[in-house]
Design a protein around this motif. Structure first.
Motif, PDB file in Angstrom:
ATOM      1  N   MET A  66      12.033  18.334  28.175  1.00  0.00           N
ATOM      2  CA  MET A  66      12.284  17.319  27.151  1.00  0.00           C
ATOM      3  C   MET A  66      13.688  16.762  27.278  1.00  0.00           C
ATOM      4  SD  MET A  66      12.699  19.374  23.552  1.00  0.00           S
ATOM      5  CE  MET A  66      11.908  20.947  23.809  1.00  0.00           C
ATOM      6  N   ASP A  67      13.766  15.460  27.113  1.00  0.00           N
ATOM      7  CA  ASP A  67      15.030  14.733  27.158  1.00  0.00           C
ATOM      8  C   ASP A  67      15.068  13.773  25.974  1.00  0.00           C
ATOM      9  OD1 ASP A  67      17.357  13.403  27.783  1.00  0.00           O
ATOM     10  OD2 ASP A  67      16.603  12.472  29.609  1.00  0.00           O
ATOM     11  N   LEU A  81      20.179  14.147  17.489  1.00  0.00           N
ATOM     12  CA  LEU A  81      19.277  13.870  16.364  1.00  0.00           C
ATOM     13  C   LEU A  81      18.416  15.084  16.004  1.00  0.00           C
ATOM     14  CD1 LEU A  81      18.099  10.257  17.319  1.00  0.00           C
ATOM     15  CD2 LEU A  81      19.809  10.908  15.617  1.00  0.00           C
ATOM     16  N   ASP A  82      18.675  16.228  16.605  1.00  0.00           N
ATOM     17  CA  ASP A  82      17.959  17.485  16.349  1.00  0.00           C
ATOM     18  C   ASP A  82      16.490  17.464  16.747  1.00  0.00           C
ATOM     19  OD1 ASP A  82      20.157  18.922  15.445  1.00  0.00           O
ATOM     20  OD2 ASP A  82      19.867  18.307  13.363  1.00  0.00           O
ATOM     21  N   HIS A  83      16.089  16.524  17.603  1.00  0.00           N
ATOM     22  CA  HIS A  83      14.700  16.506  18.067  1.00  0.00           C
ATOM     23  C   HIS A  83      14.370  17.793  18.821  1.00  0.00           C
ATOM     24  CE1 HIS A  83      13.817  12.491  16.759  1.00  0.00           C
ATOM     25  NE2 HIS A  83      14.729  11.931  17.530  1.00  0.00           N
ATOM     26  N   GLU A 126      17.207  18.726  28.107  1.00  0.00           N
ATOM     27  CA  GLU A 126      18.424  17.971  28.412  1.00  0.00           C
ATOM     28  C   GLU A 126      19.041  17.565  27.085  1.00  0.00           C
ATOM     29  OE1 GLU A 126      19.866  13.903  30.634  1.00  0.00           O
ATOM     30  OE2 GLU A 126      18.242  15.053  31.555  1.00  0.00           O
ATOM     31  N   ALA A 127      20.336  17.835  26.919  1.00  0.00           N
ATOM     32  CA  ALA A 127      21.010  17.547  25.654  1.00  0.00           C
ATOM     33  C   ALA A 127      22.473  17.203  25.909  1.00  0.00           C
ATOM     34  CB  ALA A 127      20.917  18.765  24.735  1.00  0.00           C
ATOM     35  N   SER A 128      23.132  16.692  24.876  1.00  0.00           N
ATOM     36  CA  SER A 128      24.564  16.423  24.999  1.00  0.00           C
ATOM     37  C   SER A 128      25.305  17.755  25.104  1.00  0.00           C
ATOM     38  CB  SER A 128      25.070  15.627  23.793  1.00  0.00           C
ATOM     39  OG  SER A 128      25.180  16.462  22.660  1.00  0.00           O
TER      40      SER A 128
END
Length: 183
Positions: free
Chosen positions: A118-119, A124-126, A149-151
């Motif tokens: 998931m990206d 946004l807490d998705h 993938e996240a910041s």
């Protein structure tokens, strides 16, 4: 942007115009798939927040048996379809034009995935919402590898509380990948 390796190696991929998607760079994509390489052949791959579809297409090119592309943006869905047709990987793909939560519910009882990628849009807490939905879903098991993938600033301290174990974390200049599975 292009396919890095496999059947569709070096073929260029299209992306949609604008800032709605952040295509994963070829360099980062290559790093991800170097980590995943032994798990890809014959796997069932779920690509959530697919964007242009480049991650799922890379998985198919490298030997995944099936990839599901989940994307709610209509223009991105058209781009995914075009990229799959161009790479001749469409027969091993299923495109779901909906949000990730809806897709998880629709897939229940139909598939068990080996890898979930998931990206989501950053900050946004998705990620947490999807992990909560997957927690009790039968589309994953303790062997399913979940790649997020996240910041760089995204906090994943809740993984243990949700019943997940952090396997690996790979940091880049502006983002990171978290590799986890259910305990």
């Amino acid at each position: 942007m292009r396919v890095i390796a496999g059947k569709a190696r070096s073929l260029p991929l299209k992306t949609i115009e604008g800032i709605d998607t952040r295509p994963t760079t070829d360099r980062i994509k290559e790093t991800i798939f170097n980590i995943l390489q032994i798990d890809i052949a014959g796997c069932k791959f779920l690509d959530l927040f697919s964007g242009s579809g480049s991650i799922g297409i890379e998985a198919l090119s490298r030997g995944a048996s099936k990839a599901y592309f989940v994307e709610s943006n209509r223009k991105a869905v058209a781009c995914i379809r075009e990229n799959l047709e161009f790479t001749k990987l469409i027969d091993s793909a299923s495109i779901m034009e909906c949000d990730s939560m809806t897709a998880i519910n629709k897939l229940a009882g139909q598939e068990l995935f080996d890898i979930v990628y998931m990206d989501p849009p950053y900050n946004l807490d998705h990620e947490k919402n999807v992990l909560q939905a997957l927690q009790n879903s039968n589309i994953i098991d303790n062997y399913t590898l979940i790649v997020i993938e996240a910041s760089l600033h995204t906090d994943f301290s809740y993984l243990d509380e949700l019943g997940y174990e952090l396997v690996k974390e790979k940091k880049y200049k502006t983002n990171k990948h978290i590799f986890a599975h259910k305990k």
